[in-house]
Design a protein around this motif. Structure first.
Motif, mmCIF file in Angstrom:
data_model
loop_
_atom_site.group_PDB
_atom_site.id
_atom_site.type_symbol
_atom_site.label_atom_id
_atom_site.label_comp_id
_atom_site.label_asym_id
_atom_site.label_seq_id
_atom_site.Cartn_x
_atom_site.Cartn_y
_atom_site.Cartn_z
ATOM 1 N N PRO A 15 -51.450 15.427 -5.732
ATOM 2 C CA PRO A 15 -50.945 14.626 -6.842
ATOM 3 C C PRO A 15 -49.651 13.936 -6.413
ATOM 4 C CG PRO A 15 -50.779 16.992 -7.324
ATOM 5 C CD PRO A 15 -51.506 16.867 -6.026
ATOM 6 N N ASP A 16 -49.424 12.715 -6.890
ATOM 7 C CA ASP A 16 -48.236 11.934 -6.488
ATOM 8 C C ASP A 16 -48.206 11.667 -4.982
ATOM 9 O OD1 ASP A 16 -47.334 12.104 -9.185
ATOM 10 O OD2 ASP A 16 -46.499 14.091 -8.748
ATOM 11 N N ASN A 17 -49.346 11.815 -4.309
ATOM 12 C CA ASN A 17 -49.442 11.511 -2.872
ATOM 13 C C ASN A 17 -48.530 12.390 -2.016
ATOM 14 O OD1 ASN A 17 -49.475 8.407 -4.345
ATOM 15 N ND2 ASN A 17 -51.291 9.093 -3.243
ATOM 16 N N ILE A 18 -48.271 13.616 -2.485
ATOM 17 C CA ILE A 18 -47.409 14.547 -1.736
ATOM 18 C C ILE A 18 -48.186 15.826 -1.440
ATOM 19 C CG2 ILE A 18 -45.308 15.969 -1.869
ATOM 20 C CD1 ILE A 18 -44.100 13.769 -3.644
ATOM 21 N N ALA A 19 -48.140 16.275 -0.192
ATOM 22 C CA ALA A 19 -48.832 17.510 0.190
ATOM 23 C C ALA A 19 -48.220 18.700 -0.548
ATOM 24 C CB ALA A 19 -48.751 17.718 1.700
ATOM 25 N N THR A 20 -49.067 19.661 -0.914
ATOM 26 C CA THR A 20 -48.652 20.775 -1.784
ATOM 27 C C THR A 20 -48.731 22.124 -1.062
ATOM 28 O OG1 THR A 20 -50.909 21.213 -2.494
ATOM 29 C CG2 THR A 20 -49.675 19.553 -3.756
ATOM 30 N N ALA A 21 -48.217 23.153 -1.752
ATOM 31 C CA ALA A 21 -48.318 24.525 -1.229
ATOM 32 C C ALA A 21 -49.783 24.957 -1.146
ATOM 33 C CB ALA A 21 -47.534 25.477 -2.127
#
Ligand code: PHB
Length: 356
Positions: A31-37
């Motif tokens: 989401p929001d083009n950001i890699a997540t945990a």
């Protein structure tokens, strides 16, 4: 000495523990083009692979073509990816990020109403995946010659951020009908400037990007992925063998990390008579084969030196411990197509490993 899938191999200054690569696969969970945990956990679960290549990561806002795909051009995106490289390194694997510009495989919805860009104003057949569902592709805007140096520099910048984020290298996505491939194949490139027409001209953008990225981070940390026989995303070429023999010869001798070849067509039509052996012969470095390989075919490809490494896609989605299963000749989990693109941890981080 005979080689197999579990033999070591040297790549980008590291000794990889086996010759299995996790292929790059878009999963639309950023989401929001950001890699997540959650993405960090997903990749770490798959760190039995000698090398992981991430899903495509956009090099700029203009490069976006799908919902919830990660980017690698802002500080926040860099921070997101650090979680991924940290967890994968802690598990002892190596990881490259795939640098992606979708070109015409996009939609104005991703660009505040502006048109997607491409080598030529040729609309691909089919539909874009947008946040509001499928929408027909539009006719893209042909890039001005004067815009091209800016795009090359965005690849260089993304590569610099990738190294800062802890990646061991980058893969330049020149496959599957996205921007670079749109320049290489003549079905999508009708330009009359230095970037269209002859093979030299159609290959120019790729080589400029390789030079800029290699100059920034070292050519030994740069891989390139091509898909000479893939009609996916409405791609065509009048002479694929000549085109990709030329591309491959041009990439040889540069000291690249590897050449990664999608050997099949993802559209499911009859196999083409493309001869990937001619690419293997023309490239002086590590050749990674990809496309519906199973363990037996992969072992055969390594043993016969048809390939140095083999990349597995769908089997790695469903089997976080795929190398271990191959070693033990264990049964494989089946992949659930319904959870490939988007969603939560279901069908992502909850595929079970083998019982201890
Ligand atoms: C896809 O989302 O279907 C996709 C993305 C990137 C590729 C191939 C397929 O290289």
């Amino acid at each position: 000495m005979s080689k197999d899938l579990f033999s070591n191999i040297e790549l980008a200054g590291h000794t990889l523990s086996n010759r299995m690569t996790m292929a790059p696969m878009t999963r639309n969970r950023a989401p929001d083009n950001i890699a997540t945990a959650m993405m960090a956990e997903y990749y770490a679960q798959r760190a039995g692979a000698g090398l992981i290549i991430t899903e495509g990561a956009q090099i700029s806002e203009q490069a976006v073509g799908y919902p919830a795909t990660p980017g690698i051009y802002t500080q926040a995106q860099l921070e997101g990816w650090k979680q991924v490289t940290d967890t994968v390194h802690a598990k002892g694997s190596r990881i490259f990020v795939q640098l992606w510009h979708c070109g015409r495989i996009s939609h104005p919805d991703f660009h505040n109403g502006d048109l997607p860009v491409a080598p030529s104003a040729i609309k691909p057949a089919g539909d874009a995946f947008t946040y509001e569902g499928l929408k027909p592709f539009v006719t893209p805007r042909a890039l001005e010659t004067s815009e091209i140096p800016g795009i090359v520099d965005e690849y260089r910048h993304a590569a610099a951020l990738a190294i800062e984020a802890g990646f061991d290298g980058v893969e330049i996505h020149a496959a599957n009908g996205y921007l670079i491939d749109q320049f290489v194949r003549d079905g999508s490139n009708q330009r009359t400037d230095n970037y269209g027409g002859s093979l030299e001209n159609r290959t120019r953008l790729l080589l400029e990007i390789v030079a800029a990225v290699g100059g920034e981070i070292g050519h030994d940390k740069v891989g390139v992925r091509i898909s000479p026989a893939n009609a996916f995303n409405d791609m065509s070429d009048s002479d694929p063998q000549a085109t990709f023999n030329h591309v491959t010869a041009a990439l040889s001798g540069l000291g690249l990390a590897y050449l990664h070849v999608v050997e099949v067509s993802m559209t499911g039509e009859a196999d083409s008579d493309f001869d990937t052996g001619q690419l293997r012969e023309r490239f002086d470095g590590i050749y990674i084969a990809n496309g519906a390989y199973d363990q037996a075919r992969a072992q055969e490809a390594i043993a016969s030196s048809a390939a140095d490494m083999v990349a597995f896609g769908v089997p790695f989605i469903a089997n976080p411990d795929l190398p271990e299963r191959f070693r033990l000749n264990a049964e494989l989990n089946k992949a659930d197509q319904a959870t490939f693109y988007g969603g939560d941890e279901h069908g992502y981080t909850d595929y079970p490993p083998l019982e201890a």
